[in-house]
Design a protein around this motif. Structure first.
Motif, PDB file in Angstrom:
ATOM      1  N   VAL B  79      53.660  38.038 -74.111  1.00 50.57           N
ATOM      2  CA  VAL B  79      53.364  39.230 -73.296  1.00 50.57           C
ATOM      3  C   VAL B  79      53.430  38.809 -71.826  1.00 50.57           C
ATOM      4  CG1 VAL B  79      51.640  41.021 -72.773  1.00 50.57           C
ATOM      5  CG2 VAL B  79      51.900  40.173 -75.111  1.00 50.57           C
ATOM      6  N   PHE B  80      54.124  39.614 -71.040  1.00 52.73           N
ATOM      7  CA  PHE B  80      54.237  39.274 -69.610  1.00 52.73           C
ATOM      8  C   PHE B  80      54.166  40.549 -68.762  1.00 52.73           C
ATOM      9  CE2 PHE B  80      58.525  40.794 -68.635  1.00 52.73           C
ATOM     10  CZ  PHE B  80      59.064  40.949 -69.912  1.00 52.73           C
ATOM     11  N   GLU B  81      53.909  40.325 -67.497  1.00 50.95           N
ATOM     12  CA  GLU B  81      53.789  41.457 -66.567  1.00 50.95           C
ATOM     13  C   GLU B  81      54.842  41.313 -65.491  1.00 50.95           C
ATOM     14  OE1 GLU B  81      49.851  42.078 -64.622  1.00 50.95           O
ATOM     15  OE2 GLU B  81      51.174  42.359 -62.874  1.00 50.95           O
ATOM     16  N   VAL B  82      55.494  42.385 -65.201  1.00 49.83           N
ATOM     17  CA  VAL B  82      56.495  42.346 -64.129  1.00 49.83           C
ATOM     18  C   VAL B  82      56.490  43.708 -63.421  1.00 49.83           C
ATOM     19  CG1 VAL B  82      58.450  42.993 -65.632  1.00 49.83           C
ATOM     20  CG2 VAL B  82      58.885  41.735 -63.526  1.00 49.83           C
ATOM     21  N   ASP B  83      56.498  43.658 -62.144  1.00 48.85           N
ATOM     22  CA  ASP B  83      56.525  44.869 -61.307  1.00 48.85           C
ATOM     23  C   ASP B  83      55.493  45.906 -61.793  1.00 48.85           C
ATOM     24  OD1 ASP B  83      58.571  43.693 -59.906  1.00 48.85           O
ATOM     25  OD2 ASP B  83      60.158  44.633 -61.134  1.00 48.85           O
ATOM     26  N   GLY B  84      54.294  45.412 -62.153  1.00 48.01           N
ATOM     27  CA  GLY B  84      53.200  46.303 -62.501  1.00 48.01           C
ATOM     28  C   GLY B  84      53.244  46.821 -63.935  1.00 48.01           C
ATOM     29  N   ARG B  85      54.217  46.395 -64.723  1.00 49.74           N
ATOM     30  CA  ARG B  85      54.286  46.863 -66.113  1.00 49.74           C
ATOM     31  C   ARG B  85      54.181  45.663 -67.045  1.00 49.74           C
ATOM     32  NH1 ARG B  85      58.722  51.600 -66.628  1.00 49.74           N
ATOM     33  NH2 ARG B  85      57.502  51.921 -68.531  1.00 49.74           N
ATOM     34  N   TYR B  87      54.961  43.993 -70.758  1.00 45.83           N
ATOM     35  CA  TYR B  87      55.859  44.088 -71.926  1.00 45.83           C
ATOM     36  C   TYR B  87      55.526  42.989 -72.904  1.00 45.83           C
ATOM     37  CZ  TYR B  87      58.805  46.913 -68.775  1.00 45.83           C
ATOM     38  OH  TYR B  87      59.282  47.857 -67.913  1.00 45.83           O
ATOM     39  N   LYS B  88      55.910  43.260 -74.144  1.00 48.29           N
ATOM     40  CA  LYS B  88      55.782  42.194 -75.162  1.00 48.29           C
ATOM     41  C   LYS B  88      57.189  41.937 -75.755  1.00 48.29           C
ATOM     42  CE  LYS B  88      53.926  42.677 -79.425  1.00 48.29           C
ATOM     43  NZ  LYS B  88      52.849  42.832 -80.409  1.00 48.29           N
ATOM     44  N   TYR B 105      58.463  45.634 -76.377  1.00 51.83           N
ATOM     45  CA  TYR B 105      57.478  46.734 -76.407  1.00 51.83           C
ATOM     46  C   TYR B 105      56.846  46.902 -75.027  1.00 51.83           C
ATOM     47  CZ  TYR B 105      57.771  46.319 -81.471  1.00 51.83           C
ATOM     48  OH  TYR B 105      58.230  46.263 -82.748  1.00 51.83           O
ATOM     49  N   ASP B 106      56.613  48.162 -74.687  1.00 49.34           N
ATOM     50  CA  ASP B 106      55.794  48.447 -73.503  1.00 49.34           C
ATOM     51  C   ASP B 106      54.354  48.459 -74.016  1.00 49.34           C
ATOM     52  OD1 ASP B 106      54.360  49.621 -71.461  1.00 49.34           O
ATOM     53  OD2 ASP B 106      56.104  50.823 -70.787  1.00 49.34           O
ATOM     54  N   GLN B 112      58.536  50.791 -78.378  1.00 50.77           N
ATOM     55  CA  GLN B 112      59.643  49.880 -78.001  1.00 50.77           C
ATOM     56  C   GLN B 112      60.229  50.326 -76.672  1.00 50.77           C
ATOM     57  OE1 GLN B 112      62.661  49.114 -80.881  1.00 50.77           O
ATOM     58  NE2 GLN B 112      61.365  47.730 -82.023  1.00 50.77           N
ATOM     59  N   SER B 113      60.599  49.355 -75.882  1.00 46.31           N
ATOM     60  CA  SER B 113      61.145  49.662 -74.555  1.00 46.31           C
ATOM     61  C   SER B 113      62.612  49.232 -74.487  1.00 46.31           C
ATOM     62  CB  SER B 113      60.350  48.911 -73.495  1.00 46.31           C
ATOM     63  OG  SER B 113      61.013  49.009 -72.248  1.00 46.31           O
ATOM     64  N   THR B 114      63.366  49.981 -73.739  1.00 43.88           N
ATOM     65  CA  THR B 114      64.779  49.600 -73.513  1.00 43.88           C
ATOM     66  C   THR B 114      65.003  49.180 -72.062  1.00 43.88           C
ATOM     67  OG1 THR B 114      65.287  51.918 -73.083  1.00 43.88           O
ATOM     68  CG2 THR B 114      65.701  51.120 -75.317  1.00 43.88           C
ATOM     69  N   ASP B 115      63.895  48.865 -71.375  1.00 34.45           N
ATOM     70  CA  ASP B 115      64.037  48.475 -69.962  1.00 34.45           C
ATOM     71  C   ASP B 115      64.855  47.189 -69.823  1.00 34.45           C
ATOM     72  OD1 ASP B 115      62.546  50.635 -69.415  1.00 34.45           O
ATOM     73  OD2 ASP B 115      60.680  49.567 -68.915  1.00 34.45           O
ATOM     74  N   PHE B 116      64.756  46.329 -70.822  1.00 33.61           N
ATOM     75  CA  PHE B 116      65.546  45.092 -70.811  1.00 33.61           C
ATOM     76  C   PHE B 116      66.236  44.924 -72.165  1.00 33.61           C
ATOM     77  CE2 PHE B 116      62.017  44.445 -67.870  1.00 33.61           C
ATOM     78  CZ  PHE B 116      62.678  44.035 -66.718  1.00 33.61           C
TER      79      PHE B 116
END
Lengths: 357, 758
Positions: B79-85, B87-88, B105-106, B112-116
């Motif tokens: 799990v990490f944080e980037v630009d205030g969000r 994700y796992k 995941y957000d 599930q996230s598709t940001d990356f």
């Protein structure tokens, strides 16, 4: 009555397959030998005349030995007439250098020339800048005979300004032509000319370049009371085959080598084979072209042309901050052509990996 | 970005392992063997995944190295944080890329996230895995592994993406060597050699090729010759026509003469035919019929000859006269002959009887008695001797007695036969005595008969002669009669035949009447022959005449005009000579063309040689171009990288050196090869002059400066794998301050195995 229609023999011509000099010489002899075999075929199969629809020779280069062989062959087979039409490569140099024409060597002149065999009339004309426009009006064929017309050039459906190398089909339609025997195209093909007639290119006797693949030979014409039957006879000693192979979906060279070898095994080893590699490959793929050539050494001749393209673009290396990435970016951003870029990247990468160039 | 926490399901030796990261400095003080490198690799794998490779070496094949044995889930999450969000990343790995799973995941939404994408490492940091590994991750490889390796080399390699020797210069060296091999100042490069060869071949081609122009000139001359020949040929044709006309006239004259000759011959034949016709008198007869008449005539003549012969007195007639004289007293009849014969036999018998009686009586009796006596003696001797020998040899005795008996039987037979003969003889003598009177009478009759014809005492010979003559006389008479008949017949036949012949010959007219029939027949035959012959000759000549007239087309009024034949023939000869000369000239031109064509045919080989070399040259030039370009763009890339990193790294190096040492390094120099030196009182001192600990400080500062320079997109977490192992206590204290300071900027994951360095 039977006739042979052949063309584009190109005796004594230069080979276009990048053959080594010794093999090129051998192949040249093979073309002459195939022509001699064809005459032997004619003699054995009661062929009344061999129609040579142009380009029997190439330009001005006719070895005296070749000329002597052809003249001897003509005289020896006196029962077969040789109806000779000069093509765009012949320029009548063969005829000009003969002191006395054998009686059975008959020439189509710059005006329509007719040779009659019972109920068959064979007419031909040597096309020139002067006659190419009017020849369609001067043609005069007998209505009571089967008409074979001999010409050398590229067929066009219609042309307002005919040239010495163009044959306007529309202007020859409905002129009582039963069979239009053509030369110039090096592969056999036949089409309808009009309701009753057909036109056909016999193709050359032997392929000389990798653009002359497939079966080569001549056409046998058999005339009856009111029709002409034609059939193509495959006669070449060797054919030229081309394998186009897309390497895009292969992970390594050895799989490519195996797949190509397997394909090549389906081809007669006496043939000349050209393999063209196409598709895209990545930088990790190391190609062993010379080894593949070595592997296919049992063919009469193999040429491998690599047209595959290196699969790399800026986005592939945008996050690569190494010298390699920077080098590739620099090359890809340069004004070099795609081919030059590929060559440069491959050489640069090899040098970076300290490989011998 | 900041790491928050992670969970390792299975990754190498770490199983079901959780770790919560703090924002700043994370010190992980574990003993060797805990799995620090495994943990670091897990963090990298979460962001960059694991490469698929077939390499067997475990150090080069992380997938194989960290794959659990029992086939348990291979991977985990971070799990990490980037630009205030927040994700796992959840990744699990299979045997190869295709079996890998990636989920993002957000954590706020749990969705599930598709940001990356699965290339999240590159997308986050703007660096590929290699660059990440070389900078923020693989600290131990850079700093700790080989203290002897020069710092500048390490950093150049890090920047240039190579791990061993400094390859840029070697790559340039390889490229230079290749360029020199291809093209150099000594004109001995492969390209230059090939160009020289091509130039030589081109020269040869030009030399030979220039001959092709001659073909056009020669062809032009041939065409001119052909035109001239055509012109002369027309002239000669004209002269030939005139000669032909001349000869036509001459021929016409000759034909006319010939016609006259033929007509004369026909006339003469017709004259000759008249004589024959006169004789034949219009009788239509063939030679065969005349031959038959000739044969008949000969036959008649033969008959006349025979008649003539027959009319002469022959031997038979002479004999007839002689025998007629012989039998002038009459020819004896058969009865007279029979009586004479009987009488003769009677006389003979009487004579013989007298003679025999005396002879037999005396002779036979004497011999008979002697022979009988011998037989009797032999019989007695045989019996006696046989009886005597009976005791000695029974067989001999029987033989002797047998012979004695046979002799006795012979004796007895002869004895009795003699007795019978004597008795018969006595009887016959009695009969002869009674016939004596008639004998004398017979003898007289016979004598009287013979004396009519013969004067002989031998009645037997005379009688035979009379009989013989009589027979002959009859025969002669017959023959004479026959001959007379024949003569009569012959005369009759000859008369008839001569009559017929006369009638036959009377059909014809002979000049002389006294000729024999034979001669007349010959004349007829000759006349027929002559007539046939003349007729045939006449037909032949008439045909000849007709054909001649038909063939020759004889003109009546043709005259000779213009030049005479001699002049025309000379003209023709002159023109022909000119044509022959031109043809000879043309023939030489054709030979010249053939020779040039032959020479030109050799161009093919040269052109192939040239083309093959040109292809090779093209390839080599492409290679040279590629080598030159590769060198150019490698140098540009090197320069670009250097200029890109040099200034930021110099600033970063000063910044971090100050943080660790508390000293401003204004005298610090960093050259384009990343060599660090210091200016001490105007004298440049290389880093090599400083202690190992000092060098380590420079190392770590350079590395952090590199991270600053590389990660311009997103500040990464920094993994430090016990880098201060060589520091003395004082420096360790400074590094603690340094780490705390650094943790303000970066999230630090600091692995150490000793609490003194915590």
């Amino acid at each position: 009555m039977k006739f042979i229609h052949c063309a584009d023999i190109h005796l004594d011509s230069k080979m276009e397959t990048n053959l080594p000099a010794s093999k090129a010489r051998e192949r040249k002899k093979e073309i002459l030998a195939t022509f001699e075999r064809m005459v032997e075929y004619a003699s054995k199969n009661d062929i009344r005349a061999i129609i040579i629809a142009g380009d029997m020779f190439d330009t001005t280069r006719i070895a005296s030995s070749t000329k002597l062989r052809i003249l001897n062959l003509t005289r020896k087979n006196s029962g077969v007439d040789f109806l000779y039409l000069a093509g765009n490569h012949d320029e009548n140099n063969f005829i000009a250098s003969i002191e006395e024409l054998p009686l059975n060597l008959k020439i189509f002149g710059k005006d329509w020339t007719n040779f009659v065999y019972d109920n068959v009339c064979i007419s031909g004309i040597m096309m020139t800048d002067e006659n190419c426009k009017v020849l369609y009006d001067t043609i005069n064929l007998p209505n009571d005979k089967l008409n074979i017309v001999v010409m050398h050039g590229q067929v066009v459906k219609n042309l307002s300004k005919p040239t010495r190398e163009s044959i306007v089909l529309q202007k020859l339609a409905n002129k009582s032509i039963n069979y239009l025997a053509l030369g110039h195209i090096h592969s056999y093909c036949t089409e309808k000319l009009d309701k009753t007639g057909v036109y056909a290119y016999s193709g050359c006797l032997e392929g000389r370049g990798f653009d002359e693949c497939g079966e080569k030979g001549f056409v046998v014409l058999e005339t009856s009371e009111n029709q002409i039957q034609s059939r193509f006879v495959q006669f070449a000693k060797r054919t030229i085959s081309v394998i186009e192979f897309d390497i895009s979906n292969f992970d390594n060279w050895f799989e490519i080598e195996d797949a190509i070898t397997q394909k090549a095994n389906e081809i007669d080893k006496n043939n000349l084979l050209k393999i063209t590699l196409t598709g895209r490959y990545n930088l990790k793929m190391e190609k062993h072209i010379s080894m593949l050539e070595q592997k296919l050494d049992d063919f009469y001749f193999v040429k491998i042309k690599d047209q595959s393209v290196l699969k790399v673009d800026v986005s592939d290396v945008e996050n690569d901050c190494s010298l390699k990435g920077e080098f590739i970016r620099k090359v890809l951003e340069s004004s070099l052509s795609d081919e030059e870029k590929e060559q440069t990247i491959l050489v640069g990468m090899k040098s970076l990996m300290l490989e011998d160039l | 970005m900041r790491l928050k926490n992670c969970h390792i399901e299975n990754f190498g030796k770490l199983k079901n392992f959780d770790y919560n990261f703090s924002d700043g400095l994370n010190i992980i003080n574990k003993e060797n063997g805990f799995g620090k490198t495994t943990f670091a690799t897990f963090i990298k794998a979460m962001f960059y995944g694991l490469p698929s490779t077939t390499k067997r070496n475990l150090d080069e094949n992380e997938r194989k190295k960290y794959m659990p044995w029992q086939g348990a889930n291979f991977g985990g999450n971070i799990v990490f944080e980037v630009d205030g969000r927040t994700y796992k990343i959840q990744r699990f790995f299979g045997k190869n890329n295709s079996e890998d799973t990636f989920e993002l995941y957000d954590t706020k939404t749990g969705k599930q996230s598709t940001d990356f994408s699965q290339n999240i490492g590159e997308e986050l940091f703007g660096l590929d895995c290699d660059a990440f590994e070389r900078s923020a991750f693989s600290s131990q490889k850079i700093l700790g592994s080989n203290v002897n390796e020069s710092i500048s080399n390490k950093f150049r390699n890090t920047i240039q993406g190579v791990s061993e020797e400094f390859n840029f210069e070697k790559a340039i060296e390889i490229l230079n060597n290749k360029r020199v091999r291809l093209y150099n100042n000594k004109n001995s490069g492969e390209i230059q050699s090939l160009e020289a060869e091509i130039e030589k071949i081109e020269q040869d081609i030009r030399d030979i090729g220039s001959s092709s122009v001659k073909i056009d000139i020669l062809s032009q001359s041939i065409e001119e010759d052909d035109l001239q020949i055509q012109k002369l040929q027309k002239n000669i044709d004209l002269v030939k026509t005139q000669i032909k006309q001349y000869s036509v006239v001459q021929q016409n004259i000759a034909n006319k003469e010939m016609l006259n000759v033929l007509n004369g011959q026909i006339k003469s034949l017709q004259e000759q035919g008249k004589n024959a016709n006169l004789l034949l008198n219009g009788v239509n007869i063939d030679e065969k019929s005349v031959d038959l008449q000739i044969l008949n005539n000969q036959n008649t003549e033969n008959k006349e000859t025979i008649l003539k012969t027959k009319l002469e007195i022959s031997y038979v007639e002479e004999k007839n006269i002689e025998l007629s004289e012989y039998f002038k007293n009459g020819v004896p009849t058969e009865d007279e002959i029979v009586v004479a014969e009987k009488n003769a036999q009677l006389v003979e018998k009487k004579y013989l009887s007298d003679t025999n009686q005396n002879g037999i009586k005396n002779g036979s009796k004497k011999y008979f008695s002697l022979f009988n006596a011998c037989l009797l003696v032999l019989a007695i001797v045989g019996v006696v001797l046989g009886a005597c020998m009976a005791n000695n040899s029974l067989v001999l005795a029987i033989v002797l007695i047998g012979l004695g008996v046979i002799c006795f039987l012979g004796f007895a037979f002869l004895y009795f036969k003699n007795m019978i003969n004597n008795k018969f003889e006595q009887n016959r003598t009695k009969i002869d005595e009674s016939n004596l009177e008639s004998f004398e009478e017979a003898k007289e009759q016979l004598k009287s008969f013979i004396e009519k014809y013969e004067n002989s005492d031998n009645f037997r010979t005379a009688l035979s002669k009379i009989v013989e003559k009589k027979d002959e006389f009859f025969e002669v008479k017959k023959q004479v009669a026959k001959k007379e008949q024949e003569v009569m017949q012959l005369k009759e036949q000859i008369g008839q035949e001569k009559m017929q012949m006369r009638m036959f010959l009377n059909q014809f007219v002979f000049e002389t009447g006294s000729l024999k029939a034979e001669d007349k027949l010959l004349l007829v035959k000759q006349a027929i022959n002559q007539k046939v012959k003349i007729q045939e000759e006449l037909v032949k000549k008439q045909n000849e005449l007709e054909n001649f007239k038909k063939d020759k087309n004889i003109l009546e009024n043709v005259e000779l005009k213009g030049e005479d034949i001699v002049q025309l023939q000379k003209k023709e000869s002159d023109l022909q000579r000119d044509i022959d000369k031109l043809k000879e000239d043309r023939s030489m031109l054709v030979s010249s063309i053939s020779a040039i064509q032959n020479e030109l045919s050799g161009l093919n080989d040269l052109e192939i040689e040239k083309e093959n070399r040109e292809q090779k040259l093209k390839k080599l030039k492409t290679e040279l171009m590629a080598v030159k370009n590769a060198k150019k763009y490698l140098e540009q890339a090197n320069e670009s990288l250097t200029s890109k990193f040099l200034q930021p790294m110099k600033s970063g190096l000063k910044k971090y050196l100050k943080l660790i040492t508390g000293v401003e390094f204004e005298n610090l120099h960093l050259d384009t090869d990343f060599n660090v030196s210091f200016d001490e009182y105007g004298k440049i001192r290389e880093l090599d002059f400083y202690s190992k600990g000092y060098k380590n400080i420079v190392d770590i500062c350079l590395r952090l400066a590199l991270i600053d320079a590389l990660f311009d997109k997103q500040k990464p977490f920094v993994i430090l794998d016990d880098p201060f192992i060589n520091f003395d206590e004082k420096k360790v204290q400074n590094t603690k301050i340094f780490l705390n300071e650094l943790a303000k900027e970066y999230q630090i994951i600091y692995f150490t195995c000793h609490s003194s360095r915590c």
